[in-house]
Design an enzyme around this catalytic site. Sequence first.
Site, PDB file in Angstrom:
ATOM      1  N   GLY A 174     -11.330  -6.387  43.103  1.00  0.00           N
ATOM      2  CA  GLY A 174     -12.071  -7.459  42.449  1.00  0.00           C
ATOM      3  C   GLY A 174     -13.376  -6.973  41.876  1.00  0.00           C
ATOM      4  CD  GLN A 232     -19.404  -6.151  41.944  1.00  0.00           C
ATOM      5  OE1 GLN A 232     -18.376  -6.787  41.754  1.00  0.00           O
ATOM      6  NE2 GLN A 232     -19.423  -5.039  42.662  1.00  0.00           N
ATOM      7  CB  CYS A 265     -19.334  -3.286  47.554  1.00  0.00           C
ATOM      8  SG  CYS A 265     -19.863  -4.308  46.188  1.00  0.00           S
ATOM      9  CG  LEU A 266     -16.441  -1.567  42.330  1.00  0.00           C
ATOM     10  CD1 LEU A 266     -16.081  -2.341  41.070  1.00  0.00           C
ATOM     11  CD2 LEU A 266     -15.803  -0.197  42.330  1.00  0.00           C
ATOM     12  CG  HIS A 318     -16.480  -8.433  48.651  1.00  0.00           C
ATOM     13  ND1 HIS A 318     -16.830  -7.449  49.550  1.00  0.00           N
ATOM     14  CD2 HIS A 318     -16.934  -8.007  47.441  1.00  0.00           C
ATOM     15  CE1 HIS A 318     -17.475  -6.481  48.906  1.00  0.00           C
ATOM     16  NE2 HIS A 318     -17.550  -6.795  47.619  1.00  0.00           N
ATOM     17  CD  GLU A 319     -15.180  -9.174  44.075  1.00  0.00           C
ATOM     18  OE1 GLU A 319     -16.270  -9.145  43.476  1.00  0.00           O
ATOM     19  OE2 GLU A 319     -14.648  -8.157  44.549  1.00  0.00           O
ATOM     20  CG  HIS A 359     -20.718  -9.480  44.205  1.00  0.00           C
ATOM     21  ND1 HIS A 359     -21.702  -8.560  44.471  1.00  0.00           N
ATOM     22  CD2 HIS A 359     -19.551  -8.903  44.567  1.00  0.00           C
ATOM     23  CE1 HIS A 359     -21.137  -7.462  44.971  1.00  0.00           C
ATOM     24  NE2 HIS A 359     -19.838  -7.645  45.051  1.00  0.00           N
TER      25      HIS A 359
END
Lengths: 166, 177
Positions: free
Chosen positions: A47, A52, A96-97, A138-139, A142
């Site tokens: 995702g 981000q 995470c990215l 998680h997304e 953000h």
Amino acid sequence: MAILDILKLPDPRLKQVSESVASFDQVLRDFIADLEETRLAGPSAVGIAAPQVAHFQRIVILDLSGRPKTPNHGHLVLINPEITHWKGFAMGREGCLSVPDYTGNVIRATQIRLKAQDADGVEHQYEMEGFEARAVQHELDHLDGLLFVDRVVSRRTDLHRRKVYK
Amino acid sequence: MTDTLSDWNLLTLVGADRPGIVSRVTRVLYGLGCNLGEASMIRLGGNFTIMLMVSGARPDAEILDALAPVAGELGLRLHLDPLSGGLHQHLLPNIQVRVAGADRAGIVADVTEILAGQGFNILELESDVAGERERPVYIMNIQGYSDQTIETLSGALAPLTERGVSVDVSPVDVLIG
């Protein structure tokens, strides 16, 4: 199409709360295409959320289509997503990215009901469980300026805390 | 960045637990100009234990001399060992093994021997003795990496179940989002 730069910790912009999407137009569709290209360019992330890449709108892409053994809804574009019901909780390891080279344990709801619009503004409801439910939580964090590192618990954390009787 | 320094040391401190040990020790290290890397502190049997990566910006003798007064005052035993490797060398576990059973000598050796035989690389291990004093229960959690399937590992560990040890093998699914 373009691969966008991913914000990385400790960039303070990752703490910013994103705004709702109001216009479902070509600009939105172009951005979603760039966001997807960015997701695919990096390490296999299931995702990605718009903030981000420093785009502070409530847009998430989720793709668990590569995990046939995991119950999932395939490739999803979630606009203005909202979790309306939570059930159960479990600990799981996340990365995470935006937080390279670190993973940690996070407690998330195991079953959720999600309301979200698609890229055309049409509203959908989803029942999600397990890994997909974890990915959504998680997304969505953000979008509210939260990272998984804000929720990490020690591996010794007791998931089933003893009840305190008064 | 500290990662460019290849000369890391591993500082080990053990002693009776009390509040303030970490702050006193790290203040001394900071005063020496040392950088800190990965660390693991935990209470074992009511004792304070820590293992701490310390960059060797200073000679070992200087670090030990600087820590000696604090260690003496707090009753800490300390070791400083050279460490090969450095930061950013994480491996992700893909398998978790949970073990629980009536406490008896040999559970750890039995479980880990079987895992080693399967080429299982243990990345994290924690264990505790729970239950009542008269009926202790040994509980161990292992996370590691293996190319074997869950079924293969479960099958290899099955003989332990027959001997009264509960063993559960499950995947660790790391979410990258």
